[in-house]
Design a protein around this motif. Structure first.
Motif, mmCIF file in Angstrom:
data_model
loop_
_atom_site.group_PDB
_atom_site.id
_atom_site.type_symbol
_atom_site.label_atom_id
_atom_site.label_comp_id
_atom_site.label_asym_id
_atom_site.label_seq_id
_atom_site.Cartn_x
_atom_site.Cartn_y
_atom_site.Cartn_z
ATOM 1 N N MET A 1 -10.463 -3.601 -10.563
ATOM 2 C CA MET A 1 -11.462 -4.664 -10.594
ATOM 3 C C MET A 1 -12.826 -3.505 -10.359
ATOM 4 S SD MET A 1 -12.854 -7.304 -11.289
ATOM 5 C CE MET A 1 -11.628 -8.821 -11.036
ATOM 6 N N ASP A 2 -12.783 -2.686 -9.400
ATOM 7 C CA ASP A 2 -13.859 -1.890 -9.009
ATOM 8 C C ASP A 2 -14.106 -0.786 -10.194
ATOM 9 O OD1 ASP A 2 -14.179 -2.986 -6.541
ATOM 10 O OD2 ASP A 2 -12.862 -1.657 -5.411
ATOM 11 N N VAL A 3 -13.153 -0.360 -10.868
ATOM 12 C CA VAL A 3 -13.130 0.259 -11.896
ATOM 13 C C VAL A 3 -13.898 -0.263 -13.113
ATOM 14 C CG1 VAL A 3 -12.064 1.486 -13.681
ATOM 15 C CG2 VAL A 3 -11.280 1.924 -11.344
ATOM 16 N N GLY A 4 -13.427 -1.405 -13.325
ATOM 17 C CA GLY A 4 -13.966 -2.273 -14.454
ATOM 18 C C GLY A 4 -15.462 -2.536 -14.287
ATOM 19 N N ARG A 5 -16.233 -2.406 -13.265
ATOM 20 C CA ARG A 5 -17.452 -2.521 -12.659
ATOM 21 C C ARG A 5 -18.337 -1.452 -13.305
ATOM 22 N NH1 ARG A 5 -15.464 -5.152 -7.837
ATOM 23 N NH2 ARG A 5 -15.713 -7.366 -8.269
ATOM 24 N N GLY A 6 -17.588 -0.288 -13.463
ATOM 25 C CA GLY A 6 -18.670 1.235 -13.723
ATOM 26 C C GLY A 6 -18.962 1.002 -15.435
ATOM 27 N N PRO A 7 -19.900 1.883 -15.568
ATOM 28 C CA PRO A 7 -20.683 2.098 -16.928
ATOM 29 C C PRO A 7 -19.616 2.331 -18.177
ATOM 30 C CG PRO A 7 -21.262 3.938 -15.683
ATOM 31 C CD PRO A 7 -20.502 2.988 -14.813
ATOM 32 N N GLU A 8 -18.621 2.969 -17.779
ATOM 33 C CA GLU A 8 -17.685 3.473 -18.925
ATOM 34 C C GLU A 8 -16.871 2.211 -19.403
ATOM 35 O OE1 GLU A 8 -15.446 4.179 -14.901
ATOM 36 O OE2 GLU A 8 -17.800 4.551 -15.582
ATOM 37 N N CYS A 9 -16.777 1.025 -18.379
ATOM 38 C CA CYS A 9 -16.137 0.048 -18.742
ATOM 39 C C CYS A 9 -16.937 -1.075 -19.309
ATOM 40 C CB CYS A 9 -15.532 -0.516 -17.660
ATOM 41 S SG CYS A 9 -14.049 0.652 -17.122
ATOM 42 N N THR A 10 -18.129 -1.012 -19.102
ATOM 43 C CA THR A 10 -19.012 -2.369 -19.643
ATOM 44 C C THR A 10 -19.759 -1.737 -20.873
ATOM 45 O OG1 THR A 10 -20.950 -1.238 -18.069
ATOM 46 C CG2 THR A 10 -19.770 -3.242 -17.311
ATOM 47 N N ALA A 11 -19.844 -0.434 -21.254
ATOM 48 C CA ALA A 11 -20.168 0.103 -22.764
ATOM 49 C C ALA A 11 -19.268 -0.444 -23.743
ATOM 50 C CB ALA A 11 -19.872 1.823 -22.504
ATOM 51 N N ILE A 12 -19.676 -0.817 -24.778
ATOM 52 C CA ILE A 12 -19.021 -1.274 -25.816
ATOM 53 C C ILE A 12 -18.497 -0.249 -26.718
ATOM 54 C CG2 ILE A 12 -19.136 -2.871 -27.858
ATOM 55 C CD1 ILE A 12 -19.658 -4.248 -25.165
ATOM 56 N N ALA A 13 -17.027 -0.265 -26.834
ATOM 57 C CA ALA A 13 -16.156 0.686 -27.533
ATOM 58 C C ALA A 13 -14.943 0.326 -28.232
ATOM 59 C CB ALA A 13 -16.167 2.110 -26.723
ATOM 60 N N ASP A 14 -14.606 0.997 -29.070
ATOM 61 C CA ASP A 14 -13.124 0.702 -29.513
ATOM 62 C C ASP A 14 -12.371 0.998 -28.461
ATOM 63 O OD1 ASP A 14 -10.517 0.810 -30.717
ATOM 64 O OD2 ASP A 14 -11.297 1.787 -32.412
ATOM 65 N N PRO A 15 -11.418 0.093 -28.015
ATOM 66 C CA PRO A 15 -10.525 0.397 -26.777
ATOM 67 C C PRO A 15 -9.532 1.637 -26.844
ATOM 68 C CG PRO A 15 -10.488 -2.395 -27.336
ATOM 69 C CD PRO A 15 -11.182 -1.430 -28.689
ATOM 70 N N LYS A 16 -9.173 1.930 -28.290
ATOM 71 C CA LYS A 16 -8.546 3.020 -28.405
ATOM 72 C C LYS A 16 -9.120 4.352 -27.940
ATOM 73 C CE LYS A 16 -5.732 5.238 -32.170
ATOM 74 N NZ LYS A 16 -5.438 5.160 -33.510
ATOM 75 N N TYR A 17 -10.367 4.378 -27.984
ATOM 76 C CA TYR A 17 -11.108 5.613 -27.616
ATOM 77 C C TYR A 17 -12.037 5.409 -26.480
ATOM 78 C CZ TYR A 17 -10.035 6.574 -32.561
ATOM 79 O OH TYR A 17 -9.147 6.722 -33.515
ATOM 80 N N SER A 18 -11.869 4.335 -25.573
ATOM 81 C CA SER A 18 -12.775 4.041 -24.596
ATOM 82 C C SER A 18 -12.205 4.996 -23.524
ATOM 83 C CB SER A 18 -12.321 2.718 -24.277
ATOM 84 O OG SER A 18 -13.085 2.268 -22.758
ATOM 85 N N MET A 19 -13.146 5.118 -22.565
ATOM 86 C CA MET A 19 -13.194 6.159 -21.330
ATOM 87 C C MET A 19 -12.756 5.050 -20.168
ATOM 88 S SD MET A 19 -13.580 9.020 -22.529
ATOM 89 C CE MET A 19 -13.836 10.082 -20.965
ATOM 90 N N CYS A 20 -12.687 3.941 -20.362
ATOM 91 C CA CYS A 20 -12.042 3.125 -19.251
ATOM 92 C C CYS A 20 -11.030 3.022 -18.867
ATOM 93 C CB CYS A 20 -12.887 1.384 -19.629
ATOM 94 S SG CYS A 20 -12.462 0.434 -18.286
ATOM 95 N N GLN A 21 -10.454 3.101 -17.844
ATOM 96 C CA GLN A 21 -9.095 3.155 -17.568
ATOM 97 C C GLN A 21 -8.282 1.747 -17.686
ATOM 98 O OE1 GLN A 21 -8.685 4.110 -13.274
ATOM 99 N NE2 GLN A 21 -6.533 3.776 -13.073
ATOM 100 N N LEU A 22 -9.119 0.766 -17.735
ATOM 101 C CA LEU A 22 -8.525 -0.766 -18.037
ATOM 102 C C LEU A 22 -8.235 -0.876 -19.730
ATOM 103 C CD1 LEU A 22 -11.038 -2.967 -15.916
ATOM 104 C CD2 LEU A 22 -8.367 -2.770 -15.826
#
Length: 292
Positions: free
Chosen positions: A169-190
């Motif tokens: 949940m803490d990770v998801g609040r970071g900018p890499e997770c709130t940036a709109i991107a294709d999930p396949k190439y997203s930098m978000c751990q989620l």
């Protein structure tokens, strides 16, 4: 998604009612689309009656192409649910929320996280569309495929566990997770990056999160499935995506659906099911991750 016991008889009767209503809609659509053929058939029928008498007239009426049969796929679904002692784990009211959206949007593209005894129902309610199921248990996939080979399902793996939910949940609040991107190439751990390629390529009209397991600490929780469903909706070129999350009585499903599908996008909650309608964020770059 797998039921753990039988439901009451009246639930089955009402569920069958949903199927019959869908079949009636199918027949009406078929009748409308074949109206031009019907006109030609009536003219032929009238000519036969004039030249050959009543005998040919009755034969022509019985052979009218407007008398469509129930598709075999739907007939199998009706027989299965009428004779099975196992019913879907969702309640009738919960099922009805998604069924109403399918009634408006089908045939459409429907992605379901989870594979179970209700899968044949969802695929049948989306008759003519594409319904894809994602499941973490390979043995369970093989068991369902033997019974319902017409269902399209894929094996997926989940790296996260329920006991990691607070950190994620803490990770998801970071900018890499709130940036709109294709999930396949997203930098978000989620973001789920190991799904079949066709899952990323398809533009989904409906997404249901009813898996993975998620009911004990070491189980693969639904954190990444919920986040990925929301990001797929936001990354869509245009339009809206209806997203459903089941088991919101549990902590992970409750908190992650509100955080990443957004309370402001929630349309309805019925029992343990929440319905969100998420617009595309690609056609409006100034749109915030969640509505203000």
């Amino acid at each position: 998604m797998r039921p753990k016991g039988s439901q009451a008889l009246n639930f089955k009767v009402l569920l069958l009612g949903v199927f019959f209503a869908f079949l009636l809609l199918f027949v009406l659509r078929s009748s409308i689309s074949s109206s031009q053929d019907d006109t030609s058939d009536l003219q032929t029928f009238a000519a036969a009656k004039t030249s050959n008498g009543v005998k040919e007239s009755k034969s022509g009426a019985n052979c009218s192409p407007s008398c469509d049969k129930i598709p075999r796929y739907l007939a199998q679904a009706l027989i299965h649910y009428a004779t099975s002692s196992i019913t879907p784990q969702q309640t009738l009211k919960e099922i009805s929320v998604t069924a109403k959206i399918l009634e408006k949007k089908s045939p459409c593209n429907f992605l379901v996280f989870g594979l179970g005894h209700d899968s044949l129902m969802w695929s049948s309610l989306n008759y003519g569309g594409r319904t894809v199921f994602l499941e973490e248990d390979e043995a369970w996939i093989e068991q369902i495929r033997r019974r319902f080979p017409m269902l399209e399902s894929y094996h997926v793996t989940y790296d996260s566990k329920v006991n990691q939910a607070e950190n994620l949940m803490d990770v998801g609040r970071g900018p890499e997770c709130t940036a709109i991107a294709d999930p396949k190439y997203s930098m978000c751990q989620l973001a789920l990056k190991g799904l079949p390629s066709e899952v990323y390529e398809m533009k989904w009209d409906l997404i249901m999160v009813d898996a993975p397991t998620g009911y004990y600490e070491d189980a693969p929780g639904r954190m990444t499935a919920i986040y990925t469903a929301g990001m797929m909706a936001r990354n869509k070129e245009k339009g809206e995506t209806d997203v459903f999350v089941h088991d919101v009585n549990r902590v992970v499903e409750d908190k992650f659906s509100m955080a990443f599908l957004c309370q402001g996008y929630m349309k309805k909650q019925e029992g343990r099911l929440r319905h969100f309608r998420i617009p595309s964020h690609k056609d409006s770059l100034e749109r915030s991750f969640c509505p203000e």
